[in-house]
Motif scaffolding. Structure first.
Motif, PDB file in Angstrom:
ATOM      1  N   TYR A  96       0.832  -1.211   0.000  1.00  0.00           N
ATOM      2  CA  TYR A  96       0.000   0.000   0.000  1.00  0.00           C
ATOM      3  C   TYR A  96       0.866   1.261   0.000  1.00  0.00           C
ATOM      4  N   LEU A 100      -7.244   3.762   0.452  1.00  0.00           N
ATOM      5  CA  LEU A 100      -7.643   2.619   1.264  1.00  0.00           C
ATOM      6  C   LEU A 100      -8.833   1.864   0.664  1.00  0.00           C
ATOM      7  N   SER A 144      -0.815   8.172   2.630  1.00  0.00           N
ATOM      8  CA  SER A 144      -2.107   8.850   2.544  1.00  0.00           C
ATOM      9  C   SER A 144      -3.203   7.803   2.673  1.00  0.00           C
ATOM     10  N   THR A 145      -4.395   8.279   2.965  1.00  0.00           N
ATOM     11  CA  THR A 145      -5.520   7.367   3.191  1.00  0.00           C
ATOM     12  C   THR A 145      -6.500   7.331   2.022  1.00  0.00           C
ATOM     13  N   TRP A 146      -6.233   8.093   0.967  1.00  0.00           N
ATOM     14  CA  TRP A 146      -7.211   8.167  -0.106  1.00  0.00           C
ATOM     15  C   TRP A 146      -7.320   6.860  -0.892  1.00  0.00           C
ATOM     16  N   TYR A 173       0.434   3.854  -2.935  1.00  0.00           N
ATOM     17  CA  TYR A 173      -0.329   5.066  -2.624  1.00  0.00           C
ATOM     18  C   TYR A 173       0.423   6.057  -1.745  1.00  0.00           C
TER      19      TYR A 173
END
Length: 261
Positions: free
Chosen positions: A174, A185, A181-183, A178
């Protein structure tokens, strides 16, 4: 000078070799079934056996967990970078995550965890069990008191190493795709969930359990062929290692057939 005739093989030797081969595998199967019955028996988890089992699990798992996690994480980072760079260069970046999850988590991590535990723990535990059998301690249920804790310890070690390393590998995947960042997930969770459908998850769990049983049961068995041949220590170890690799290969082939056919 008349030509030399090739040596003729004796059918009785072939029959004896087949009987010895089958006798060795039958003893492995019988021993594994005996251990499985004891593992499912409530009497094996009384206070004294349970304490011995917990100690064996700790000694088998904790010394290996940190080193295997670090090694698997470093190898995973290298493979992740190679796959991502190759996928981007060919315009196939949307398939990179699926390839990484299938290659690392489904295939490489359970196999490497089983081999790591076999080399670092199970082979030495097998030598200890065979030494105890040779001494024949009186008044002691050897399988329940000495073998079962080591088998359960090896099984727990393989499952724990595979689980922790899979989680670390997914986290590294991950972060590599990505970033911090959490965008991503939602998309990442959806992609991993599409790979781990119920059938694939069941095969993954069964494969890991079969690997763990193979690397703990096979090294502890001394077959009649080894005893009859009077094999040296090196030859016996090579025989057990070859038998272990054959079982692992069979399980891996079976899982590949189930996953992709």
């Amino acid at each position: 000078m008349p030509p030399l005739s090739p040596p003729r093989s004796d059918p009785s030797q072939w029959a004896r070799a087949v009987r010895q081969w089958w006798g060795g595998w039958w003893q492995v199967i019988h021993f594994g079934a005996q251990v499985m019955v004891l593992a499912l028996s409530p009497s094996s988890y009384r206070r004294a056996p349970r304490q011995a089992m917990v100690r064996s699990i700790y000694r088998a798992t904790m010394p290996l967990l940190r080193s295997f996690t670090v090694i698997s994480a470093l190898i995973a980072l290298v493979i992740i970078r190679i796959v991502l760079a190759t996928a981007i260069s060919y315009g196939l970046s949307r398939y990179a995550l699926d390839v990484l999850v299938r290659t690392l988590v489904l295939e490489l991590i359970p196999l490497s965890a089983a081999l790591f535990v076999a080399v670092r723990y199970s082979l030495a535990a097998g030598d200890t069990v065979r030494a105890l059998r040779a001494r024949g301690p009186a008044g002691e249920d050897l399988v329940r008191d000495a073998v079962l804790p080591r088998v359960m310890a090896g099984v727990f070690a393989v499952v724990t190493l595979a689980t922790v390393s899979s989680a670390v590998t997914l986290a590294l995947t991950y972060l590599s795709v990505y970033g911090f960042s959490t965008w991503g997930l939602a998309g990442f969770t959806r992609a991993v969930g599409q790979v781990f459908n119920p059938v694939i998850t069941l095969i993954f769990v069964l494969k890991t359990l079969c690997f763990s049983l193979a690397v703990t049961v096979v090294p502890m068995v001394t077959t009649p062929r080894e005893i009859a041949a009077g094999a040296t220590l090196a030859n016996a170890d090579l025989t057990r290692l070859a038998r272990l690799l054959a079982v692992i290969l069979l399980v891996e082939v079976g899982s590949l057939v189930g996953n992709y056919y």
